[in-house]
Enzyme design. Structure first.
Site, PDB file in Angstrom:
ATOM      1  N   CYS A 137      -7.536  11.416  20.825  1.00  0.00           N
ATOM      2  CA  CYS A 137      -8.267  10.936  19.638  1.00  0.00           C
ATOM      3  C   CYS A 137      -9.775  11.122  19.739  1.00  0.00           C
ATOM      4  O   CYS A 137     -10.459  11.369  18.751  1.00  0.00           O
ATOM      5  CB  CYS A 137      -7.950   9.469  19.419  1.00  0.00           C
ATOM      6  SG  CYS A 137      -6.246   9.046  19.786  1.00  0.00           S
ATOM      7  N   ASN A 139      -2.052  11.151  11.233  1.00  0.00           N
ATOM      8  CA  ASN A 139      -2.926  11.145  12.399  1.00  0.00           C
ATOM      9  C   ASN A 139      -2.603  12.401  13.216  1.00  0.00           C
ATOM     10  O   ASN A 139      -1.544  12.495  13.812  1.00  0.00           O
ATOM     11  CB  ASN A 139      -2.667   9.860  13.194  1.00  0.00           C
ATOM     12  CG  ASN A 139      -3.457   9.783  14.485  1.00  0.00           C
ATOM     13  OD1 ASN A 139      -3.953  10.789  14.992  1.00  0.00           O
ATOM     14  ND2 ASN A 139      -3.560   8.585  15.033  1.00  0.00           N
ATOM     15  N   HIS A 155     -11.921   9.437  13.303  1.00  0.00           N
ATOM     16  CA  HIS A 155     -10.577   9.844  13.714  1.00  0.00           C
ATOM     17  C   HIS A 155      -9.610   9.104  12.791  1.00  0.00           C
ATOM     18  O   HIS A 155      -9.726   7.883  12.597  1.00  0.00           O
ATOM     19  CB  HIS A 155     -10.354   9.435  15.177  1.00  0.00           C
ATOM     20  CG  HIS A 155      -8.915   9.425  15.572  1.00  0.00           C
ATOM     21  ND1 HIS A 155      -8.133  10.547  15.487  1.00  0.00           N
ATOM     22  CD2 HIS A 155      -8.109   8.420  16.005  1.00  0.00           C
ATOM     23  CE1 HIS A 155      -6.902  10.236  15.877  1.00  0.00           C
ATOM     24  NE2 HIS A 155      -6.866   8.958  16.201  1.00  0.00           N
TER      25      HIS A 155
END
Lengths: 84, 351
Positions: free
Chosen positions: B120, B297, B267
């Site tokens: 991430c 994601n 993110h």
């Protein structure tokens, strides 16, 4: 970081909690075992962490919140000085 | 904390590719009851995701993005001195994937090429590494290829992760520019949170075995020891503790205020988290672009993906000063203040 203790009335806190849990405020009080509610789940824990951070500027450990089943235990974790 | 400043360079191009295959979360009635399914989608904000076929790797997505970027910018391949591949889904345990990409892209054998194993936070770390090579070590151009295919390590039967992740690959070009605006970075780590996001087995601490690939019942569904475990609440705790503070730090380090920032590009962890972070920062929600609704994601690719899908038009018209903020697995987190001015952004590529 603010060093001022953010306060809230007990009934306001119960109202906010009820909103997250999608129940009527009259359905819960300090002695309610939240784990008995149908809407209590892992997403609910996140919502509680967010609520407490937003209203009291405190980030509570998720593990401790999971262990605290009753509303009064959650209020203890937040700190009694935060309620009037 | 590492606070770093780079001068005399710019981010001159960003390209991203995603798989063409769309997965619709609202169809996963096998995973969750209707009400819980909708609640999960509302909270994560992810309605659909792009998922690769079994043959396509993160490197293939990054390669497509890099080819698109090289074509759009018209740069000579021989002018690239550094290739950094940021990913947690390499082609092989060894060799590293970066040298393979050097060869597939037709870059010179004098190219420095290596992998960075971060998730991430990886895009911001990758940018900082590339900037340091260009700024201090005399590299002419640097290519950061950041991409992941979490679909390969997420259990489709684990309710904590099954509806969240998507696949994507990106390519970002850094080059010298004497009058370029300075770039500011804050890089951080805290390994005490290693268990919050983890694939326990398949490395060398717990090598792959018959047991490690066996799917077992867990609290949130079913997964093996070689699939991703995520403790959502612990990650949420960590993020709201560290990220707003880190963003404020890097903005202060850049000598500006949050009001001076045109967009905060996070993110894309999940909607609930990003909304809360933004509220805590006291920053306008409308200036925090989101790609997670359609792409989920995508690990280290979320930041460039969001820039390409949400800000491409806006950046064509005028420059913008952005905060980039990546946080998660490691634990690792990184924030940057960068100005995109005349950055080449070709349209999203579908593979």
């Amino acid at each position: 970081m603010s060093t001022v203790t953010l306060q809230m009335s007990k009934s306001d806190f119960i109202n906010h909690l009820a909103e997250i849990l999608e129940v009527e405020p009259s359905a819960i009080n300090e002695n309610t075992d939240l784990t008995n509610l149908e809407t209590y789940d892992s997403l609910m824990i996140l919502a509680m962490i967010a609520l407490i951070d937003e209203k009291f500027d405190k980030v509570l450990d998720a593990e401790k919140l999971v262990e605290a089943k009753f509303v009064f235990q959650i209020m203890d974790l937040i700190g009694r000085e935060c309620f009037h | 904390m590492a606070l770093i400043t780079f001068d005399g360079l710019m981010i001159s191009g960003i390209a991203v590719s995603v798989p063409a295959n769309v997965l619709d979360n609202s169809q996963r009635h096998d995973l969750l009851k209707d009400r819980d399914l909708q609640k999960t989608i509302d909270m994560t904000g992810v309605t659909s995701r792009r998922i690769t076929d079994t043959l396509t790797c993160s490197s293939d997505l990054c390669l497509a993005a890099a080819e698109s970027l090289i074509a759009a910018t018209g740069i000579a391949r021989s002018s690239i001195d550094l290739l950094v591949f940021v990913s947690q889904t390499p082609d092989y345990r060894l060799p590293a994937t970066a040298p393979l990409l050097q060869q597939r892209l037709g870059l010179a054998t004098s190219t420095a090429a290596f992998d960075v194993n971060l998730g991430c936070s990886g895009y911001v770390y990758g940018l900082a590494i590339a900037c340091s090579f260009v700024s201090h070590l005399g590299a002419s151009r640097a290519l950061v290829l950041a991409g992941d295919t979490p679909s390969k390590f997420v259990s489709p039967y684990d309710r904590a992760t099954a509806l969240l992740f998507g696949d994507a690959g990106s390519a970002t070009l850094i080059e010298p520019r004497q009058d370029g605006e300075a770039l500011f970075f804050s890089l951080n780590s805290d390994g005490s949170g290693e268990n919050s996001l983890k694939i326990n087995a398949g490395g060398y601490r717990f090598p792959s075995s018959a047991a490690s690939v066996t799917v077992q019942d867990v609290n949130s569904g079913r997964r093996s020891e070689e699939q991703l475990h995520m403790d959502s609440a612990a990650i949420f705790n960590f993020t709201i503790r560290e990220v707003p503070r880190d963003i404020r730090n890097v903005v202060q380090h850049a000598g500006c205020k949050l009001d001076d920032i045109d967009f905060v590009v996070y993110h894309q962890a999940n909607k609930f988290m990003l909304d809360h972070l933004t509220k805590k920062l006291g920053y306008p929600l409308a200036k925090t672009p989101r790609s997670l609704e359609r792409y989920g994601n995508t690990s280290c690719a979320t930041i460039p993906l969001t820039i390409v899908t949400e800000l491409r038009q806006r950046l064509r018209d005028e420059p913008a000063r952005l905060v980039l903020s990546g946080f998660g697995v490691g634990l690792s987190w990184a924030s940057a203040v960068v100005t995109l001015n005349g950055c080449c952004i070709p349209p999203l590529v579908e593979v």
